[in-house]
Design an enzyme around this catalytic site. Structure first.
Site, PDB file in Angstrom:
ATOM      1  N   ASP A 165      -2.164   2.043  -4.545  1.00  9.32           N
ATOM      2  CA  ASP A 165      -3.471   2.227  -3.918  1.00  9.32           C
ATOM      3  C   ASP A 165      -4.447   1.177  -4.448  1.00  9.32           C
ATOM      4  O   ASP A 165      -4.235   0.583  -5.518  1.00  9.32           O
ATOM      5  CB  ASP A 165      -4.005   3.629  -4.199  1.00  9.32           C
ATOM      6  CG  ASP A 165      -3.180   4.703  -3.497  1.00  9.32           C
ATOM      7  OD1 ASP A 165      -2.650   4.407  -2.409  1.00  9.32           O
ATOM      8  OD2 ASP A 165      -3.062   5.811  -4.044  1.00  9.32           O
ATOM      9  N   HIS A 176       0.821  -1.214   0.000  1.00 11.51           N
ATOM     10  CA  HIS A 176       0.000   0.000   0.000  1.00 11.51           C
ATOM     11  C   HIS A 176       0.856   1.267   0.000  1.00 11.51           C
ATOM     12  O   HIS A 176       0.335   2.374  -0.262  1.00 11.51           O
ATOM     13  CB  HIS A 176      -0.939  -0.001   1.210  1.00 11.51           C
ATOM     14  CG  HIS A 176      -2.291   0.560   0.908  1.00 11.51           C
ATOM     15  ND1 HIS A 176      -2.477   1.680   0.116  1.00 11.51           N
ATOM     16  CD2 HIS A 176      -3.541   0.172   1.295  1.00 11.51           C
ATOM     17  CE1 HIS A 176      -3.766   1.949   0.019  1.00 11.51           C
ATOM     18  NE2 HIS A 176      -4.447   1.044   0.724  1.00 11.51           N
TER      19      HIS A 176
END
Length: 545
Positions: free
Chosen positions: A522, A518
Site C-alpha cells: 500500500d 499495489h
C-alpha cells in the site's frame, strides 16, 4: 507390491514438468537413490531419484513429453508383476521387449515429432537437444558452432555457443563420438529440447532421426563427385557466417554470398536476405541493385517561368532508409517479461529527494582506507537491504492465493549490457558489509558485460535497484522486475540551492523513486520504507551501527 511414482513438484511454482531424459528403461533394476530421470521444471532441469527399489515396470511420460504434477510418471514393482490395475485397466506397455508404441497408439499419435527413444537409436548414438540454460529460457539461438559435422567430440568439449534470453553461454558435450548432424544452424533459433545435434560412431546413418532431412555427414567421395553448381547450392544452404557491418550491425550470410559481395563491392548491410531468419544467400547478392544515383539537375526554366523559379521552393533532400535487425533472445524476453509486469501488476510510484552531503563525506572517509572502493550505488544497496529488514511487506511476492514473505533479502542490481539488460543478484545482501557489496557488484557487473553470468547468479532476487545516475539521469521510473513487489530507481547526485537552517546554500541532492505493486504494497507502506531509506543514506554512520 507395485507402486506408482508421480510427477514430483520440484519447485514452489511448478505446476507441470517435462521429462528431459530417462536414465532407466522398462525392465531395469532400480535401487533406492538411483537417478530415474531428469525432470525439467519451470526453473531448472533437475535429477529425480527413486525412493523405492524394484524393477521399472512402466513409463507413463515419455522423453520430451510434459504432464501436470502428480501425473503417473512410472511404476516400480517386482519383475513380471501385473500392474495394470493401478492404471485403472488402461493399456500399458509390456515390461519386456515388446514395442510400447503398439500398445499405446494414442500416445504415439499425440507426439509424432517427439525425439526417438534411446532404444530406437543405433548403438552409441546420442541425440543432443537445445538445453535450458536459464530459468526463463524457452528458446535459444546458436551464436557459433565450435565443432563441424565430421569432427571428433570428447566429453567436456565445447560444442557451441548458445544465446539465451540473458547471456551467451558455452554448451559442452556430455557424450563422446563424431558429430554426425547439426540440427540448428548458426544464427537460427529453436525451442528448448529441439534437436541440436546428433553424436555417435563415425559413418553411422542417422537420416531416420533428422525429420526426413538428409544426413549432413555425406560420404566425401559423393560430395566430390557432385557438380560444381550443386556443391555451391549445398554450401549456400548449409553454412552460415556472422558478419559485422561498418555501422556496427550484424548480418547472417552464407560463405558464398559473402565472397560474391566482396568481389562486387556490395555492402551487406544494404542487402535484404531471403534465407531462413533473414540469412543472405547467393541470389540476394546477385540480384541486389544499389539505390539510384541522384537525379540529374532539371532543365533550365523557360523565360515565362523564370520569375516563379526565382522564388525559394522547399525541396526534400535525402533518402528514406530503414534496416531490420533480428531481435535476439535477450530482447525478446525483456519485452515479454516487462510487458507482463507492466500490464498485470497495478503499479504506482513514490519519489523522494535525499540530502547527500553526509553520504559524500562518509564515502570519502571510507575510500581513504587502502584497497577499499565503495560507490554511492553500494551505499544505496546497503541502505535498501537494511530498510527491507524493517519493512518486510516490501520484500514480498504476489501469488493468486497467497502473498509470499521472503525471510531472506537478496537484491538484484540492474546492469546494462550491449544487447539489453540483465539483473545479477547479491545473495543475502543484508548480511554483507559495504565493501563486500562493492566487490560483489563489481564482479557480477563484469561477468554480465562479458556474458559470463551463470543462471544461478541471475535468480532469486527479492528486491531490485536500478541506477542511471552515471548517465546524468536525475529522475526516472522503472518497471518492476517480477516476481519482486518493488524496484528502486536511483538518479544522479546534483548540486543545487537548498535551504538549511533557514539559509539558502549549495547542497548535493539525489532523487530516488520506488515503484510498487499495489497488490502487495500500500502507499503508506511504500512511503514508510522510503523514510527509513532516507534516514540511512543521509546518516551513513547508522548503517554501521
Amino acid at each position: 507390491m507395485a507402486k506408482i511414482i508421480t510427477m514430483p513438484r520440484l519447485s514452489d511454482t511448478m505446476t507441470e514438468g517435462t521429462v528431459a531424459t530417462w536414465l532407466k528403461k522398462v525392465g531395469d533394476t532400480v535401487k533406492e537413490g538411483d537417478i530415474l530421470a531428469e525432470i525439467e521444471t519451470d526453473k531448472a532441469t533437475m535429477e529425480f531419484e527413486a525412493f523405492d527399489a524394484g524393477t521399472l515396470l512402466y513409463i507413463g511420460i515419455q522423453e520430451g513429453d510434459t504432464a501436470p504434477v502428480d501425473s503417473v510418471l512410472a511404476i516400480i514393482g517386482k519383475e513380471g508383476e501385473d500392474f495394470q490395475a493401478l492404471l485403472g485397466g488402461g493399456a500399458a506397455p509390456a515390461p519386456a521387449a515388446e514395442a510400447p508404441k503398439a500398445e499405446e497408439p494414442k500416445a504415439a499419435e499425440a507426439a509424432p515429432a517427439a525425439a526417438p527413444a534411446a532404444a530406437e537409436l543405433p548403438k552409441d548414438v546420442k541425440i543432443v537437444t537445445m538445453p535450458r540454460l536459464s530459468d526463463t529460457m524457452t528458446e535459444g539461438t546458436v551464436a557459433a558452432w565450435l565443432k563441424k559435422v565430421g569432427d571428433t567430440v570428447k566429453e567436456g568439449d565445447i560444442l557451441a555457443e548458445i544465446e539465451t534470453d540473458k547471456a551467451t553461454m558455452e554448451f559442452e558435450s556430455f557424450n563422446a563420438g563424431t558429430l554426425l548432424y547439426i540440427g540448428i544452424q548458426e544464427g537460427e533459433s529453436a525451442p528448448v529440447d529441439s534437436v541440436l545435434a546428433i553424436i555417435g560412431p563415425a559413418g553411422t546413418d542417422v537420416s531416420a532421426f533428422t525429420s526426413g532431412a538428409p544426413a549432413p555427414a555425406a560420404a566425401p567421395a559423393k560430395a566430390e563427385a557432385a557438380a560444381p553448381a550443386a556443391k555451391e547450392e549445398v554450401k549456400e544452404e548449409a553454412a552460415t557466417e556472422t558478419v559485422t557491418t561498418a555501422d556496427g550491425g550484424r548480418v547472417f550470410v552464407s560463405p558464398l554470398a559473402r565472397k560474391i559481395a566482396k568481389d562486387k563491392g556490395v555492402d551487406l548491410s544494404k542487402v535484404k536476405g531471403t534465407g531462413e531468419n533473414g540469412r543472405i544467400v547467393k541470389k540476394d547478392v546477385e540480384g541486389y541493385t544499389p539505390a539510384a544515383a541522384a537525379a540529374p539537375a532539371p532543365a533550365a526554366a523557360s523565360p515565362a517561368k523564370a520569375e516563379a523559379a526565382a522564388k525559394p521552393v522547399y525541396t526534400p533532400v535525402g533518402e528514406v532508409a530503414t534496416e531490420e535487425v533480428k531481435n535476439n533472445q535477450m530482447r525478446k524476453v525483456i519485452a515479454k517479461r516487462l510487458g507482463e509486469s507492466k500490464f498485470t501488476a497495478p503499479e504506482y510510484s513514490l519519489t523522494i529527494e535525499l540530502d547527500m552531503d553526509n553520504a559524500i563525506a562518509s564515502r570519502n572517509v571510507i575510500n581513504a582506507v587502502p584497497d577499499t572502493k565503495v560507490s554511492f550505488n553500494d551505499m544505496v544497496i546497503k541502505a535498501s537491504a537494511m530498510a527491507l529488514r524493517k519493512h518486510p511487506q516490501i520484500n514480498t511476492q504476489w501469488k493468486e492465493d497467497v502473498t509470499i514473505y521472503n525471510k531472506h533479502i537478496s537484491i538484484g542490481v540492474a546492469v546494462a549490457v550491449e544487447d539489453g539488460l540483465v539483473v545479477p543478484v547479491l545473495k543475502f545482501t543484508d548480511m554483507m558489509s559495504l565493501s563486500q557489496i562493492g566487490t560483489g557488484v563489481k564482479d557480477l557487473a563484469g561477468k554480465a558485460r562479458n556474458k559470463k553470468l551463470t543462471p544461478g547468479e541471475m535468480e532469486g532476487s527479492t528486491f531490485t535497484v536500478s541506477n542511471l545516475g552515471m548517465f546524468g539521469i536525475q529522475e526516472f521510473t522503472s518497471i518492476i522486475n517480477q516476481p519482486n513487489s518493488a524496484i528502486l530507481s536511483v538518479g544522479a547526485i546534483v548540486q543545487k540551492p537548498v535551504v538549511k537552517n533557514g539559509q539558502i546554500v549549495v547542497g548535493n541532492t539525489m532523487t530516488v523513486t520506488l515503484t510498487c505493486d499495489h497488490r502487495t504494497i500500500d502507499g503508506a507502506t511504500g512511503a514508510q520504507f522510503l523514510q527509513t531509506l532516507k534516514q540511512y543514506i543521509e546518516n551513513p554512520v547508522t548503517m554501521l551501527a
